[in-house]
Design a protein around this motif. Structure first.
Motif, mmCIF file in Angstrom:
data_model
loop_
_atom_site.group_PDB
_atom_site.id
_atom_site.type_symbol
_atom_site.label_atom_id
_atom_site.label_comp_id
_atom_site.label_asym_id
_atom_site.label_seq_id
_atom_site.Cartn_x
_atom_site.Cartn_y
_atom_site.Cartn_z
ATOM 1 N N LEU A 180 50.066 42.296 48.810
ATOM 2 C CA LEU A 180 50.876 42.750 47.675
ATOM 3 C C LEU A 180 52.269 43.167 48.144
ATOM 4 O O LEU A 180 53.248 43.047 47.418
ATOM 5 N N VAL A 215 57.455 41.171 40.222
ATOM 6 C CA VAL A 215 56.702 41.078 38.967
ATOM 7 C C VAL A 215 55.241 41.414 39.200
ATOM 8 O O VAL A 215 54.633 42.186 38.461
ATOM 9 N N THR A 216 54.675 40.825 40.283
ATOM 10 C CA THR A 216 53.263 41.083 40.582
ATOM 11 C C THR A 216 53.052 42.555 40.889
ATOM 12 O O THR A 216 52.100 43.176 40.408
ATOM 13 N N ALA A 258 53.212 44.499 37.764
ATOM 14 C CA ALA A 258 52.034 44.270 36.923
ATOM 15 C C ALA A 258 50.851 45.082 37.433
ATOM 16 O O ALA A 258 50.117 45.688 36.644
ATOM 17 N N MET A 259 50.658 45.133 38.743
ATOM 18 C CA MET A 259 49.521 45.887 39.275
ATOM 19 C C MET A 259 49.694 47.382 39.052
ATOM 20 O O MET A 259 48.746 48.079 38.683
#
Lengths: 99, 192, 541
Positions: free
Chosen positions: A59, A65-66, A69-70
């Motif tokens: 991560l 963005v990821t 989002a998490m």
């Protein structure tokens, strides 16, 4: 997808850390910390989760963005728990509407 | 896969919510019920799963570097460790069955007047570890499929996406267990 | 525009034939049509239940059906309409068809998952239908415990499983849309050049992904409780029935935003096209879609005001419920501002859009009534609430669906519908809708409880009015079925852009070719840029 290939050493360090933390959390459970027991246990669990997510799931190398989002997902879980708790924990405070 | 994992977090989250609400309502009974679980087996199983995450990420790394043999070996190790975990879990469940701690008509928990909350603890225990185990089984299926393809040489440094997302899934299931372990096995152990 | 050539060009409808080419298709456009057929079927089943309800309510006595049957009627009506019609409706039909085209892509990110989503809806629907035929469920669509888990003697599990499966259909569609919109936009198509229809569906997809899993796990718990008696919602075993309500409404409130956000997206497109003006405050409308998605998750406790939820929590939820109205209001104001000094024309889709704005506003404002703790104590579980949510879901979402269906009909089929008949049925729908549901506000305020079929004689007049309105409404819904299907074969051919609308979907043929575009577009101007459109037309000549 740009490849950040971590070294085996990095992974091994994280792995050992995770095992140590597991040992710590188990041992600490036998110590009377009063209300802090839960907090300590959950904090250690959160740290373990972060290690797995950031390093094993890459991560920390993922796009913003990821990561966002998490983080948002964890926040959502928090909302569900917090607001339900707001009900459950405060039922005795002011009585029931309509009465 | 990341988007799918978001849905999984909320899926398990609902059960975590139920757990939190009932633990707050019945802290003593939950502590008592928790102590009937074998903490050493639980911790060992946690270690097993963490090792499987280690071998998994080594497998992903091998795929990134195009090391086909290392990839296959690591997937095999991951799979084996996963089976060890499931085997231990099955053993634990069997123990619970023998002790009459499985919710249902034959449930009986020693030492408490109100059976209800104790049964709630075990209902949540079986539901959540069961759901987790189901995800492990699915994960084993995914690993097997990856293994078959890895042996056939389908993955390379340029194309290892399935390994990558299989790894994400496996690590996620590990993270769920990272939370399940303290919540079920480590409640107020000092009281015993 | 050049006269449309007879459809010799191969398009997505003609490129392959046969049942297998439809049932195994990966083409998002065909999948959209599969969904269209499926949800129409579910709509009419739900409508059949509604008919029975309204007929029963013509008289104060319970003379048509017994109380037990009546319980099953309103339950099945709710379940069919919400889970199997409204939740999929706009996203799975118009969204599926249009989103790839609107962003200049050839298909969604995961075409096979798209097909899987449809199959899941069908399977879920079959479970629910089986349960209905076997005797139905009588718990209300809300499945409150402990009745649903312990005492109900009806097909709870089968129905719940059907909803569980359909839930995964919804999750996968949301997942598909999120990845598609993030990853597959054409060159030059930045986030803030996207049509607001796409923004609305993005926000909807976020809700689907975050909320539906909680419904799934709630259903699992109800199943476990019913089968294994684990005691999680049973007070006798230490469980808390209100916990069910928390878990259920954590999904089901955002679910209503899943139903309305796509509708709002449609309305943005309609208002803009038929005033020939860019949407006023584009950024605010886009932002308000996201705000609704976020805030929508914070208000679920307003369904629990009288459930023995603590007053403290009720206060917080009430306050937040007022806050969630703000983004919706922003949209209504911006749509109105778009109309100002616009070049307005009154084609059928625009009539539906006007209907939406009026009826959604009424529904939304009455939402504020019920969001207030004090008033809700009086009107909860009365017909006031029933009227409120039908204004939003029928007066709002279904009107937007019909408006969108008419608007994009030429794109989907290559044919124009008969404008006269369409306008007539729009009017009939509007009149019938108000005739059905406005009396229900009054009924509820006067104290008529919901889910009752035996009532004091003084309410009969209003009930008769409501049923009359429902009959008119039914006519209004059947008419489009007839003329739209007729137009597919006999309607005049429509060109690529019969309304002179902006948007990439209008730049390709009607019906579109299999891969949507012959050449993938590059986007160089903002959304709703009508001046650029005029330039293109004049330059092409």
């Amino acid at each position: 997808m740009t490849q950040h290939i971590d070294s085996v050493k990095t992974y091994a360090v994280i792995w050992i850390s995770l095992l140590i933390l597991t040992g710590v959390t188990t041992a600490v459970a036998f110590v009377d910390l009063g209300p802090f027991s839960v907090i300590v246990a959950l904090s250690i669990a959160v740290v373990k989760m972060m290690l797995v997510a950031l390093f094993f799931m890459h991560l920390r190398h993922s796009g913003k963005v990821t990561q966002l989002a998490m983080a948002a997902t964890v926040l959502w879980l928090g909302i569900m728990v917090a607001f339900t708790f707001a009900d459950v924990a405060t039922r005795g405070w002011m009585g029931v509407p309509g009465r | 896969m990341w988007v799918f994992l978001i849905t999984e977090v909320m899926f398990f989250g609902g059960m975590f919510l139920a757990y939190i609400v009932y633990r707050a309502a019945y802290p003593d009974i939950f502590a008592l019920a928790s102590s009937s679980l074998n903490v050493y087996i639980g911790a060992a199983n946690t270690a097993v799963l963490l090792c499987s995450s280690f071998t998994m990420v080594l497998g992903v790394r091998a795929a990134q570097l195009g090391q086909k043999k290392a990839l296959a070996i690591n997937i095999v190790l991951t799979l084996l460790l996963g089976f060890v975990f499931l085997g231990v879990k099955a053993f634990e469940w069997r123990e619970k069955f023998i002790e009459h701690h499985v919710p249902g008509p034959s449930f009986h928990f020693e030492g408490v007047a109100m059976q209800g909350p104790a049964q709630l603890f075990f209902s949540l225990y079986f539901a959540m570890t069961g759901l987790h185990a189901l995800h492990m089984v699915i994960g084993a299926g995914i690993m097997t499929w990856l293994l078959i393809n890895a042996i056939r040489g389908r993955y390379s440094a340029d194309y290892m996406t399935p390994v990558d997302i299989g790894g994400l899934y496996w690590h996620f299931v590990d993270i769920i267990w990272i939370f399940l372990f303290p919540l079920f096995y480590l409640i107020d152990r000092h009281l015993k | 525009m050049t006269t449309p050539v007879a459809q010799e060009q191969e398009n997505y409808l003609t490129n392959s034939y046969g049942l297998k080419s439809w049932l195994l298709t990966k083409d998002h456009k065909r999948i959209a049509l599969l969904y269209m057929a499926t949800i129409t079927l579910f709509f009419f089943i739900g409508g059949a239940f509604a008919t029975l309800i309204r007929v029963e309510l013509l008289t104060p006595q319970g003379d048509l059906v017994s109380s037990d049957i009546y319980n099953r009627l309103f339950t099945m009506h709710g379940i069919m309409m919400i889970f199997f019609f409204l939740i999929p409706s706009i996203p799975a039909t118009l969204g599926n068809f249009l989103i790839p085209m609107m962003i200049g892509a050839r298909d969604l990110a995961f075409p096979r998952i798209n097909l899987l989503s449809w199959y899941l809806l069908v399977v879920g629907g079959l479970f629910a239908l089986f349960a209905m035929l076997a005797g139905g469920v009588d718990t209300g669509w809300t499945f409150y415990t402990p009745y649903s888990t312990t005492y109900s003697n009806s097909w709870v599990i089968a129905t719940a499983l059907g909803i569980f499966v359909a839930g995964f259909s919804s999750i996968l569609t949301g997942l598909n849309f999120i990845v598609t919109i993030h990853r597959m936009r054409a060159p030059g198509l930045t986030w803030f050049r996207l049509p607001l229809f796409v923004w609305a569906h993005y926000a909807t997809s976020v809700i689907q992904v975050l909320g539906t899993p909680v419904l799934a796990v709630t259903i699992l718990l109800v199943f476990s409780e019913r089968v294994f008696h684990i005691g999680i919602f049973d007070p006798a075993l230490g469980g808390d029935p209100v916990l069910f309500q928390h878990l259920f409404w954590f999904y089901s409130h955002p679910a209503v935003y899943i139903m309305i956000l796509p509708a709002m997206g449609v309305i943005s497109e309609l208002i803009s096209t038929f005033s020939r003006k860019p949407i006023f405050g584009y950024h605010f409308v886009a932002g308000s879609s996201m705000a609704i998605a976020v805030f929508g998750f914070l208000v679920w406790g307003h369904h629990l005001f009288v459930s023995t939820q603590s007053v403290y929590a009720g206060l917080v939820f009430s306050f937040l419920s007022y806050a969630v109205a703000i983004p919706s209001a922003i949209k209504v104001f911006n749509w109105t501002a778009t109309l100002y000094k616009g070049s307005i024309s009154f084609e059928t889709p625009m009539l539906y859009a006007f209907g939406f704005i009026g009826l959604f506003t009424i529904g939304g404002l009455t939402g504020l009534f019920v969001a207030s703790l004090g008033i809700d104590v009086h009107v909860t579980d009365t017909y006031f609430v029933v009227a409120h949510f039908h204004y939003i879901m029928v007066g709002g979402a279904i009107m937007a669906f019909l408006g969108g269906l008419h608007f994009w009909w030429p794109k989907i089929t290559g044919r124009m519908y008969p404008e006269g008949w369409a306008k007539l049925s729009a009017g009939i729908v509007f009149l019938g809708f108000n005739g059905t549901f406005f009396p229900q506000f009054i009924l509820g305020y006067l104290g008529m409880p919901r889910r009752y079929h035996v009532y004091p004689a003084e309410f009969q007049v209003l009930h008769v009015m409501s049923t009359l309105g429902a009959s008119v409404l039914a006519v209004g819904y059947v008419m489009p079925m007839v003329y739209l299907v007729w137009s597919w074969k006999y309607g005049p051919l429509a060109g690529p852009n019969p309304y002179q609308a902006t948007g990439l979907e209008w730049k390709t043929a009607s019906p579109p070719p299999l891969h949507n575009f012959d050449h993938l577009p590059v986007v160089t101007h903002e959304a709703y840029d009508y001046s650029a459109l005029t330039e293109e037309v004049t330059s092409v000549g």
